[in-house]
Scaffold this active site. Sequence first.
Site, short mmCIF file in Angstrom:
data_model
loop_
_atom_site.label_atom_id
_atom_site.label_comp_id
_atom_site.label_asym_id
_atom_site.label_seq_id
_atom_site.Cartn_x
_atom_site.Cartn_y
_atom_site.Cartn_z
N ARG A 1 -53.60 26.29 110.23
CA ARG A 1 -53.47 24.87 109.90
C ARG A 1 -54.69 24.07 110.34
O ARG A 1 -55.10 23.11 109.69
CB ARG A 1 -52.21 24.29 110.54
CG ARG A 1 -51.97 22.83 110.20
CD ARG A 1 -50.63 22.31 110.66
NE ARG A 1 -50.55 22.11 112.10
CZ ARG A 1 -49.71 21.25 112.69
NH1 ARG A 1 -48.88 20.52 111.95
NH2 ARG A 1 -49.68 21.14 114.00
N ALA B 1 -49.72 16.49 107.96
CA ALA B 1 -49.54 17.95 107.97
C ALA B 1 -48.21 18.21 108.64
O ALA B 1 -47.99 17.83 109.79
CB ALA B 1 -50.68 18.62 108.74
N SER B 2 -47.31 18.85 107.93
CA SER B 2 -45.96 19.07 108.45
C SER B 2 -45.95 20.08 109.59
O SER B 2 -46.91 20.83 109.80
CB SER B 2 -45.04 19.57 107.34
OG SER B 2 -44.93 18.62 106.31
N MET B 3 -44.85 20.10 110.33
CA MET B 3 -44.66 21.11 111.36
C MET B 3 -44.73 22.50 110.73
O MET B 3 -44.14 22.73 109.67
CB MET B 3 -43.29 20.93 112.03
CG MET B 3 -43.11 19.63 112.76
SD MET B 3 -41.40 19.39 113.32
CE MET B 3 -41.25 20.74 114.50
#
Length: 376
Positions: A19, A81-83
């Site tokens: 990520r 940005a998602s988990m």
Amino acid sequence: MANGSLTSDWVPAFAAVPRSAFLPDLMWPFDMSTGQTVTVNRADEPAVWQRYADSDTPVVTQWDDGRHTGTAPGHVSTSSASMPSVVFGMLRDLDVHPGHRVLEIGTGTGWNAALLAHRLGAGNVVTVEIDEAVSSAARTALERRGFPVRVVHGDGARGFPEAAPYDRVIATCGLRAVPFSWVEQCRPGGVVVAPWGTHYSNADAVARLVVADDGTSASGRFTGPVEFMKLRAQRRPPVKHSDYVMGTVADGDESTTTVTEDRFVAGQFGPLQFALGIRVPDCACVVADKRDGARPVWFYGLSDRSWACVMFRDGDAARVWQSGPRRLWDETESALRWWEDEGRPGHERFGLTLTAEEHRVWLDDPDNTEACAPKY
């Protein structure tokens, strides 16, 4: 929230595509320990930046549709940005296989598209992003990592028919209505994975819908709770308190309720608020912070100017005030009792069926739609 162990088929993608490669130098992660959004700049705090980038926390990457300036958090988060646990959970629900073609709605940083591209090949992934600056940054990040995914700057609500049909459609934004164009652009037997909920709260859940053989509908269960930024075309307009309550709560009709705070104010990702939103349509609920042993909860009608307030106070029966043609607290209390009578169903007992004309939420069985009336 979506969670669980990383399955073996996704391990290579998550190992090869970190990520952190898709996060900007200046970002605003949500610190789970403090419950606060913090500012982190890689140039100033590289180790702190990396720690947040590698952690299972959501990270805001844009505020106020790009109008925000400075380093402090803005007013409304509009890209993130998602988990990682949420990303994995939704990709698991998507159930992709070699050769599948995927349409993603909401490119964001590009990380999700990169994971899909690593698994399926960049030529099998199309991603649509409504914000030009966000789509441009994602395109650059994807190309830099060797994933020349087709990044489309456009309104994800219309999908991308030019490259249809797709085997899978995944949305990384919250929805109040799943655009039927996504179903039309998906093959029969294909899967649409999308966060869905109501304007009652931000307590959404992931719907996993399978497109019918004749393409006229899609149906499936919810798999778990999430909270996403809304599709821009489906954002709820801000509720202005003064448009509803001209004076004080004393102007409403007063009563009491036996419902307690613990019974009503469930955890953020519990199923109750999701269920209440289904049963109490066209209503926004605002749960205020607790101060000096008291917590007010407000309800605002979205189709008229009805309002209600319930004041939970430690040691006392809750007081209620209501005004307008709808008795919003009465509706909410009735919905609460329904949920309890049904055995406090979790998200997985609810399902969604959509056609070109309507959405139908159901409990346990697609034919059991009356229990979750009204239709949407």
